[in-house]
Design a protein around this motif. Structure first.
Motif, PDB file in Angstrom:
ATOM      1  N   UNK A  57       7.802  -1.839 -10.153  1.00 32.48           N
ATOM      2  CA  UNK A  57       8.982  -1.649  -9.292  1.00 32.48           C
ATOM      3  C   UNK A  57      10.201  -2.357  -9.870  1.00 32.48           C
ATOM      4  N   UNK A  58      10.014  -3.580 -10.344  1.00 33.15           N
ATOM      5  CA  UNK A  58      11.118  -4.348 -10.927  1.00 33.15           C
ATOM      6  C   UNK A  58      11.662  -3.653 -12.167  1.00 33.15           C
ATOM      7  N   UNK A  59      10.779  -3.259 -13.071  1.00 35.75           N
ATOM      8  CA  UNK A  59      11.209  -2.599 -14.306  1.00 35.75           C
ATOM      9  C   UNK A  59      11.869  -1.262 -14.008  1.00 35.75           C
ATOM     10  N   UNK A  60      11.334  -0.534 -13.051  1.00 36.43           N
ATOM     11  CA  UNK A  60      11.920   0.753 -12.681  1.00 36.43           C
ATOM     12  C   UNK A  60      13.354   0.553 -12.179  1.00 36.43           C
ATOM     13  N   UNK A  61      13.533  -0.419 -11.296  1.00 34.79           N
ATOM     14  CA  UNK A  61      14.868  -0.696 -10.755  1.00 34.79           C
ATOM     15  C   UNK A  61      15.829  -1.100 -11.875  1.00 34.79           C
ATOM     16  N   UNK A  82      16.068   7.517 -17.631  1.00 37.49           N
ATOM     17  CA  UNK A  82      15.177   6.486 -17.106  1.00 37.49           C
ATOM     18  C   UNK A  82      13.798   6.745 -17.710  1.00 37.49           C
ATOM     19  N   UNK A  83      13.211   5.729 -18.343  1.00 38.14           N
ATOM     20  CA  UNK A  83      11.890   5.921 -18.944  1.00 38.14           C
ATOM     21  C   UNK A  83      10.812   6.047 -17.872  1.00 38.14           C
ATOM     22  N   UNK A  84       9.721   6.663 -18.229  1.00 42.49           N
ATOM     23  CA  UNK A  84       8.601   6.799 -17.289  1.00 42.49           C
ATOM     24  C   UNK A  84       7.854   5.488 -17.111  1.00 42.49           C
ATOM     25  N   UNK A  85       8.019   4.583 -18.028  1.00 38.33           N
ATOM     26  CA  UNK A  85       7.350   3.286 -17.937  1.00 38.33           C
ATOM     27  C   UNK A  85       7.811   2.415 -19.081  1.00 38.33           C
ATOM     28  N   UNK A  86       7.305   1.212 -19.133  1.00 39.25           N
ATOM     29  CA  UNK A  86       7.616   0.309 -20.222  1.00 39.25           C
ATOM     30  C   UNK A  86       8.772  -0.617 -19.925  1.00 39.25           C
ATOM     31  N   UNK A 135      13.717  -5.426 -19.456  1.00 38.69           N
ATOM     32  CA  UNK A 135      12.685  -6.120 -18.684  1.00 38.69           C
ATOM     33  C   UNK A 135      13.056  -7.541 -18.283  1.00 38.69           C
ATOM     34  N   UNK A 136      13.775  -8.249 -19.118  1.00 35.00           N
ATOM     35  CA  UNK A 136      14.002  -9.675 -18.852  1.00 35.00           C
ATOM     36  C   UNK A 136      15.384 -10.000 -18.306  1.00 35.00           C
TER      37      UNK A 136
END
Length: 176
Positions: A57-61, A82-86, A135-136
């Motif tokens: 959820x955090x990475x998606x946002x 927007x990436x699907x993941x990662x 991510x960070x």
């Protein structure tokens, strides 16, 4: 009652916390999953799944904030989804920007570090995309980074690409 101190001590000795078996034993002896080991260590079932859900959820946002900000301010010079993941997304450069090494250098002047796609090419060939990490960084910093990257892209778009003389960073002569 879970003796967390004893389990951490076993881990520090290279032993499995649930079995006490020495690391390096045959795989069938140590078939406990990471989640099961975590459940045992923390005394809480499902902790890994909860942590992963929260990170997703955090990475998606964060990725949505970065992509939306780039869409709003890049003037069409960068195309990003927007990436699907990662933890990274890729921005494709419009042809007016030159190669990704050029944009990465310009972005660095504005305090934004991106990775040119040439870093991922086996021969280091210039590419047409940059990798963006999200991510960070908190959302407000991602939005500011997007504004700065867009500013660097606008500079690349309005500054002609050199077509003769040495090719930057290679020592090789360009066409001319």
């Amino acid at each position: 009652h879970v003796d967390v101190h004893r389990q951490v001590q076993l881990l520090g000795q290279g032993r499995h916390p649930a079995t006490g078996m020495q690391a390096g034993r045959p795989q069938h002896v140590l078939e406990h999953s990471v989640a099961e080991a975590g459940d045992s260590l923390l005394g809480r079932e499902g902790w890994l799944e909860q942590r992963c859900d929260r990170l997703r959820r955090t990475y998606r946002h964060r990725s949505e904030v970065l992509v939306d900000a780039l869409d709003a301010c890049s003037g069409g010079h960068l195309r990003v989804e927007v990436p699907r993941g990662g933890m990274f997304c890729w921005a494709e450069l419009g042809p007016e920007l030159g190669d990704s090494d050029r944009l990465a250098a310009e972005a660095l002047r504005d305090g934004v570090a991106v990775v040119a796609s040439s870093a991922f090419d086996p021969l280091g060939a210039p590419g047409r995309a940059v990798r963006l990490g999200f991510a960070t960084s908190p959302p407000d910093r991602l939005a500011e980074a997007a504004r700065r990257l867009a500013r660097a892209a606008r500079r690349c778009a309005t500054t002609p690409v050199a077509t003769s003389g040495p090719i930057a960073g290679t020592g090789a002569a360009g066409p001319g």
